[in-house]
Scaffold this active site. Structure first.
Site, PDB file in Angstrom:
ATOM      1  N   ASP A   1     -13.745  -2.357   9.260  1.00  0.00           N
ATOM      2  CA  ASP A   1     -12.508  -2.354   8.475  1.00  0.00           C
ATOM      3  C   ASP A   1     -12.230  -3.775   7.996  1.00  0.00           C
ATOM      4  O   ASP A   1     -12.432  -4.722   8.765  1.00  0.00           O
ATOM      5  CB  ASP A   1     -11.338  -1.896   9.373  1.00  0.00           C
ATOM      6  CG  ASP A   1     -10.319  -1.050   8.622  1.00  0.00           C
ATOM      7  OD1 ASP A   1     -10.151  -1.279   7.413  1.00  0.00           O
ATOM      8  OD2 ASP A   1      -9.700  -0.173   9.245  1.00  0.00           O
TER       9      ASP A   1
ATOM     10  N   HIS B   1     -10.363  -7.059  -0.252  1.00  0.00           N
ATOM     11  CA  HIS B   1      -9.624  -6.414   0.839  1.00  0.00           C
ATOM     12  C   HIS B   1     -10.555  -5.783   1.871  1.00  0.00           C
ATOM     13  O   HIS B   1     -10.131  -5.503   2.986  1.00  0.00           O
ATOM     14  CB  HIS B   1      -8.688  -5.347   0.271  1.00  0.00           C
ATOM     15  CG  HIS B   1      -7.522  -5.933  -0.471  1.00  0.00           C
ATOM     16  ND1 HIS B   1      -6.263  -5.998   0.065  1.00  0.00           N
ATOM     17  CD2 HIS B   1      -7.429  -6.512  -1.694  1.00  0.00           C
ATOM     18  CE1 HIS B   1      -5.435  -6.572  -0.795  1.00  0.00           C
ATOM     19  NE2 HIS B   1      -6.126  -6.892  -1.883  1.00  0.00           N
TER      20      HIS B   1
HETATM   21  C1  GDG Z   1      -7.665  -1.637   2.586  1.00  0.00           C
HETATM   22  C2  GDG Z   1      -8.739  -2.057   3.607  1.00  0.00           C
HETATM   23  C3  GDG Z   1      -7.089  -3.631   4.636  1.00  0.00           C
HETATM   24  C4  GDG Z   1      -1.247   5.540   7.388  1.00  0.00           C
HETATM   25  N1  GDG Z   1      -0.827   6.758   7.745  1.00  0.00           N
HETATM   26  C5  GDG Z   1       0.335   6.971   7.093  1.00  0.00           C
HETATM   27  C6  GDG Z   1       0.627   5.837   6.328  1.00  0.00           C
HETATM   28  N2  GDG Z   1      -0.374   4.977   6.527  1.00  0.00           N
HETATM   29  C7  GDG Z   1      -0.432   3.640   5.894  1.00  0.00           C
HETATM   30  C8  GDG Z   1      -0.267   2.578   6.944  1.00  0.00           C
HETATM   31  C9  GDG Z   1      -0.990   1.402   6.324  1.00  0.00           C
HETATM   32  C10 GDG Z   1      -1.959   2.043   5.336  1.00  0.00           C
HETATM   33  O1  GDG Z   1      -1.670   3.423   5.294  1.00  0.00           O
HETATM   34  C11 GDG Z   1      -3.415   1.909   5.777  1.00  0.00           C
HETATM   35  O2  GDG Z   1      -3.776   0.563   5.658  1.00  0.00           O
HETATM   36  P1  GDG Z   1      -5.177   0.021   6.206  1.00  0.00           P
HETATM   37  O3  GDG Z   1      -5.120  -1.459   6.207  1.00  0.00           O
HETATM   38  O4  GDG Z   1      -5.410   0.572   7.555  1.00  0.00           O
HETATM   39  O5  GDG Z   1      -6.319   0.630   5.301  1.00  0.00           O
HETATM   40  P2  GDG Z   1      -6.777   0.839   3.735  1.00  0.00           P
HETATM   41  O6  GDG Z   1      -5.825   1.711   3.038  1.00  0.00           O
HETATM   42  O7  GDG Z   1      -8.164   1.329   3.832  1.00  0.00           O
HETATM   43  O8  GDG Z   1      -6.745  -0.617   3.025  1.00  0.00           O
HETATM   44  C12 GDG Z   1      -8.077  -2.492   4.909  1.00  0.00           C
HETATM   45  C13 GDG Z   1      -6.135  -3.248   3.519  1.00  0.00           C
HETATM   46  O9  GDG Z   1      -6.843  -2.829   2.350  1.00  0.00           O
HETATM   47  C14 GDG Z   1      -5.247  -4.432   3.125  1.00  0.00           C
HETATM   48  O10 GDG Z   1      -6.016  -5.519   2.710  1.00  0.00           O
HETATM   49  O11 GDG Z   1      -6.352  -3.863   5.818  1.00  0.00           O
HETATM   50  O12 GDG Z   1      -9.064  -2.927   5.829  1.00  0.00           O
HETATM   51  O13 GDG Z   1      -9.633  -0.960   3.841  1.00  0.00           O
HETATM   52  O14 GDG Z   1      -0.101   0.571   5.612  1.00  0.00           O
HETATM   53  O15 GDG Z   1       1.105   2.372   7.141  1.00  0.00           O
HETATM   54  N3  GDG Z   1       1.742   5.711   5.582  1.00  0.00           N
HETATM   55  C15 GDG Z   1       2.609   6.757   5.596  1.00  0.00           C
HETATM   56  N4  GDG Z   1       2.368   7.910   6.290  1.00  0.00           N
HETATM   57  C16 GDG Z   1       1.260   8.059   7.056  1.00  0.00           C
HETATM   58  O16 GDG Z   1       1.053   9.117   7.661  1.00  0.00           O
HETATM   59  N5  GDG Z   1       3.747   6.668   4.886  1.00  0.00           N
END
Ligand code: GDG
Length: 509
Positions: A382, A170
């Site tokens: 990322d 990921h």
């Molecule tokens: C890893 C990789 C890759 C954010 N603020 C709130 C909230 N969020 C949720 C978003 C989103 C999730 O958090 C963050 O997802 P990301 O993809 O940005 O990042 P990672 O958690 O680091 O994930 C990344 C991912 O795996 C998938 O393969 O994209 O690059 O690092 O879904 O919605 N959710 C809520 N409240 C918030 O304030 N409920």
């Protein structure tokens, strides 16, 4: 050997897809995790029959029974792996978070190459492999997720077990010069090569992985182009695929159309007097580039007086790992910067930064997405960044602007229509904010429409299908060349050395 359509599959990830909490009487409770991955995998697991193996995040008594009950409701088995506090310390907080996470995101300073961490990583991976061996037959597919569990295929094979083995990373895979600093680099790479299929988010990640394999094993050969290539070493073949992860587009868009959510979005816009709303939502982490983003806003307000009183940045920061001093310090830095910007520029009725330090409820996050004029998705590195895709999915009015870092995996698919920035270039990001605030409605719509069309077509369900198709097939010829489509650029052969534009130092308009 069963027909591939009938194969069961077993998912392994560090964490089980449930949130364990306490009910009103102090009893343990479980609720399904909210991520896109579980939404997409749960129905497939239910249909094929299978299990999800992972650490429940706690070693409290009663977790096994809780998972058993939850399995009935979920339609597939949840199998908790139990880890001691010392194992969690060495494997998760140590090897995974102090070595692999920073290094794979190209941050070398925070790495702590303690041999004891490596031992703990091996021991924990063996615990996961043991659980997989108990749950899977050799006719099943075992699909392992992410950097915490890179040794599982090797350990399963050492037990004489040979189910079909797939792995998805990921996070980014770093360039060879960085990866090769890991003292246990050969063990990690050789263990990865025991998977039948390794999936990466982007072409760049796969190219970096192949470079590393070539440096460690000069005789390794790659065959093929496109989404899936094969790597042959000492007579053994591993397939390497590119599968940019996505979101449940329809579910996000539906929530954004919900009357309650629309009202909240309206209220948000009104509360900010219909100013030009910039929006950022990030987990507290040094890879997300929040201080650099605040610097860019400061630069924009200093250089472009027309923005004063006109723009607001709503920055949501989700608490994470506050027990780690580096993370606590980062939070304090961000708060100080927010204070400085607001202290310098605020005037009655307007403060440039609205700072939220908590995890917002899902619908409120969607309302913020829908209400904002421009999302600032500016991580320093990322794997993909799902916030970029969620923002676009929720933009049902198709008037929002996506400002996207060249160093987010999402850039591979979206760089033609997003406003691309180098997050380290605060002057460039300040210009992007200025240009965004002045962008004509027609251009905003054209760009957002194109972005949404890509994500709608390549949603999380298509992602799961593409990975499973590749994992269940055995021949290179089985794959339609454009199955993951949007990112495939017929002009470029990025693996022939000439990288795609978002890999170059120049800003892409
Ligand atoms: C890893 C990789 C890759 C954010 N603020 C709130 C909230 N969020 C949720 C978003 C989103 C999730 O958090 C963050 O997802 P990301 O993809 O940005 O990042 P990672 O958690 O680091 O994930 C990344 C991912 O795996 C998938 O393969 O994209 O690059 O690092 O879904 O919605 N959710 C809520 N409240 C918030 O304030 N409920």
């Amino acid at each position: 050997m069963p027909n591939d359509k009938k194969r069961r599959f077993i998912v392994l990830s560090n964490r089980l897809p449930i949130a364990v909490g306490r009910g009103p009487d102090g009893e343990l409770t479980a609720s399904q995790g909210a991520g896109g991955l579980v939404t997409a995998l749960a129905p497939v697991l239910g249909n094929r029959g299978g299990a999800w193996i992972g650490w429940p995040g706690t070693s409290e008594k009663g977790v096994t029974a809780l998972c058993r009950n939850f399995s009935r409701q979920a339609g597939y088995f949840l199998r908790p792996v139990s880890l001691t506090e010392a194992e969690v310390e060495g494997f998760y907080r140590g090897f995974s978070n102090e070595i692999l996470w920073p290094l794979f995101h190209e941050f070398q300073m925070p790495c702590n190459f303690l041999p004891a961490y490596w031992e703990a990583y091996r021991t924990a991976n063996a615990t996961f492999a043991k659980a997989a061996a108990a749950a899977a037959t050799d006719d099943d597919l075992v699909w392992v997720h992410d950097y915490h569990l890179m040794l599982v295929a090797r350990l399963l094979k050492a037990k004489g077990r040979s189910p079909r083995l797939g792995f998805f990373l990921h996070i980014p895979f770093p360039p060879a010069d960085i990866f090769l600093k890991i003292p246990w680099r050969r063990e990690l790479v050789d263990a990865l090569l025991d998977f039948d299929l390794i999936g990466f988010q982007t072409l760049r990640d796969r190219r970096n992985f192949f470079d590393v394999v070539k440096r460690l094993h000069p005789s390794a050969m790659r065959k093929g182009r496109g989404e899936i290539v094969t790597l042959t070493l000492a007579g053994e073949t591993t397939r390497l695929g590119v599968f940019p992860i996505s979101i449940d587009f329809a579910a996000f868009a539906d929530r954004a159309r919900d009357p309650g959510v629309r009202q909240t979005a309206k209220d948000i816009r009104q509360a900010f007097d219909n100013r030009f709303l910039l929006f950022g939502a990030d987990r507290l982490d040094y890879t997300k580039g929040v201080p650099q983003r605040l610097d860019a806003l400061q630069t924009a307000l200093t250089s472009y007086p027309e923005l004063r009183g006109k723009v607001c940045l709503i920055q949501v920061l989700v608490p994470s790992r506050e027990e780690v001093p580096q993370y606590r310090a980062m939070k304090e830095d961000i708060e100080r910067m927010v204070g400085e910007i607001n202290g310098r520029w605020s005037r009655p009725g307007w403060a440039p930064v609205h700072f939220v330090y908590r995890n917002l409820p899902h619908d409120e996050l969607i309302a913020y997405y829908a209400a904002s004029d421009m999302a600032l998705v500016t991580p320093l590195r990322d794997g993909m960044n799902l916030v970029a895709k969620e923002y676009a999915a929720c933009n049902v009015a198709e008037t929002g602007i996506l400002c996207l870092s060249e160093f987010a995996g999402a850039a591979m698919e979206l760089h033609r229509h997003a406003v691309m920035v180098n997050p380290f270039d605060v002057v460039g990001v300040a210009e992007a904010i200025r240009d965004g605030a002045a962008m004509a409605p027609g251009q905003r719509r054209r760009r957002m429409r194109a972005i949404r069309a890509i994500i709608r077509r390549h949603d999380i369900f298509q992602w799961v299908d593409a990975f499973l198709d590749a994992a269940f097939s055995t021949h290179l010829g089985d794959f339609p060349r454009q199955s993951a489509g949007a990112w495939a650029d017929p002009e470029a052969d990025p693996e022939a050395g000439q990288g795609p534009p978002w890999d170059t130092p120049d800003r892409v308009a």
